[in-house]
Design an enzyme around this catalytic site. Sequence first.
Site, PDB file in Angstrom:
ATOM      1  N   HIS A  24       5.172   1.549  -0.889  1.00  0.00           N
ATOM      2  CA  HIS A  24       4.380   0.339  -0.610  1.00  0.00           C
ATOM      3  C   HIS A  24       2.900   0.656  -0.357  1.00  0.00           C
ATOM      4  O   HIS A  24       2.061  -0.237  -0.423  1.00  0.00           O
ATOM      5  CB  HIS A  24       5.002  -0.476   0.532  1.00  0.00           C
ATOM      6  CG  HIS A  24       4.658  -0.017   1.903  1.00  0.00           C
ATOM      7  ND1 HIS A  24       5.560   0.598   2.744  1.00  0.00           N
ATOM      8  CD2 HIS A  24       3.502  -0.094   2.612  1.00  0.00           C
ATOM      9  CE1 HIS A  24       4.969   0.863   3.888  1.00  0.00           C
ATOM     10  NE2 HIS A  24       3.722   0.460   3.827  1.00  0.00           N
ATOM     11  N   ASP A  46      11.681   2.467  -0.608  1.00  0.00           N
ATOM     12  CA  ASP A  46      10.247   2.611  -0.309  1.00  0.00           C
ATOM     13  C   ASP A  46       9.891   4.096  -0.219  1.00  0.00           C
ATOM     14  O   ASP A  46       9.704   4.658   0.856  1.00  0.00           O
ATOM     15  CB  ASP A  46       9.942   1.872   1.002  1.00  0.00           C
ATOM     16  CG  ASP A  46       8.449   1.763   1.265  1.00  0.00           C
ATOM     17  OD1 ASP A  46       7.670   2.053   0.337  1.00  0.00           O
ATOM     18  OD2 ASP A  46       8.080   1.386   2.391  1.00  0.00           O
ATOM     19  N   SER A  63       2.541   4.215   7.877  1.00  0.00           N
ATOM     20  CA  SER A  63       3.467   4.219   6.737  1.00  0.00           C
ATOM     21  C   SER A  63       3.275   5.448   5.869  1.00  0.00           C
ATOM     22  O   SER A  63       2.151   5.903   5.680  1.00  0.00           O
ATOM     23  CB  SER A  63       3.205   3.013   5.854  1.00  0.00           C
ATOM     24  OG  SER A  63       3.466   1.866   6.570  1.00  0.00           O
ATOM     25  N   GLY A  64       4.382   5.905   5.315  1.00  0.00           N
ATOM     26  CA  GLY A  64       4.352   7.063   4.432  1.00  0.00           C
ATOM     27  C   GLY A  64       4.412   8.372   5.186  1.00  0.00           C
ATOM     28  O   GLY A  64       4.745   9.412   4.623  1.00  0.00           O
TER      29      GLY A  64
END
Length: 341
Positions: free
Chosen positions: A80, A136, A233-234
Site C-alpha cells: 500500500h 499487503d 507501514s512497511g
Amino acid sequence: MGLSTTISLEEWPGDDGLKVGCGLRPMATTSSKSRVVGGTDAQPGAWPWIVSIQDARGRGSGHICGGSLITPEWVLTAAHCFVKSRAPPAPRRDVSEWRVVAGVTQLSRHGPETQQRQVRRLVLHRDYSSVTESHDVALVQLDRPVRCGPRVQLACVPPAPAALPRLSHCYVSGWGSTDARAAGSADVLQEAKVQLIDPQLCNSSRWYAGAIHEHNLCAGYPQGGIDTCQGDSGGPLSCQDRTGPYFWLVGVTSWGKGCARARHPGVYTSTQHFYDWILAQMGLSTEATTPPPPQTASFSPPSQPPAEQASAEPCPFPRKKLQEFFSLLQELLQKLRGSEA
Ligand code: 4AZ
C-alpha cells in the site's frame, strides 16, 4: 563440562536461505521498553535492517514508509506504500519517484553509515487489495546493494511452512506518527515492545470483526496505548529467537483502525506466509528461473536490463566479526578445559 568446543558459524543462526548472518543487532546494548505512539527514540543501529522509503520529490525527508533489508539489494515492505490513495489503487510505477535510505536513525541528519539508494524495481503482490488490505506486501530492488556494517544488517525471514520460530520479545519500529490523532512522521526512529495477539481474539466481534486475513498477525496491547501508526507501514515487526541473540522479521506493518486504540491493535502481514513468494520474486527459487507470469505486478521499467540474480550472500560484516568472536570463544573454552584437566 557439558559444553562443546566445536562451534560452527554455518549452524548459526540456521541453515535456511534467508537466515544465515542476519537478524543481528551489533549496536544494541539493552532491550528497550518503549513505544512508537507516544514513544521513545531508538538508539543508532538498534534496528539495522530498517530503511526509510522516501518520495524523492517530497518535502522534508520525504519519508513515506518503512521497509526491511532482507538481502543487500532487496527490501521487504508493504504494497500500500506505492498506492497513492488506498482506493482505488493507482500504483506509482515510476521507480524514479522513490529513494531508500539505510543506516539512518535521524532522518534530518544522516550519519557516517547512512546509504542512499535508488529503486531499480518494485514488485507489488498481484493480489494486493486496497479495499480489504489483503496481501499487503511488496519488494523493492535497490539500484545497487548496500554495504553491511554495525548499523546496516539484514533481517531474517522465517521459513515456511515451518511453525514460527520460538519467539520471545517482539518490537516494532518506524518513523511514523507518534501521535495517534495527528499525521506526520517522527525525525528520530521510534521503537516499541509489543505482544503478539491471538488471531481469533483479534478477529472477534468486538475487535476486528472478521477483517483480519489468515496471512495477518495482530500485535500490540488489548488496552491500546502502544502501537504503530501512519508512516510506520512497511516497517518491521521483529521478534527475538528464544535460543539465540538474533531477531526474526515476523511481520510487515500493514494497517489498523486508528492507532493505539483498545481492541484495535496493529495489523501486520506475516512474512512467513509469503516466504515462497519472496524467494520467487528475488529469483531464488526454481519458479523464478522462468519469467514472472504476466499478471505479476512487477513495475520494472521495460528499458532496464534484467535484474541481476539476487545475492544470497550474507552480509560479510557480521560473519567476519563473529568468526573472530567464535575463535576467541573456542580458545577460551580450550583453556577452561585445560585448567579442568
Ligand atoms: C497506516 O496508515 C497505519 N495502528 C499503519 C499502522 C496502523 C494504522 C495505520 C496500526 O499506515
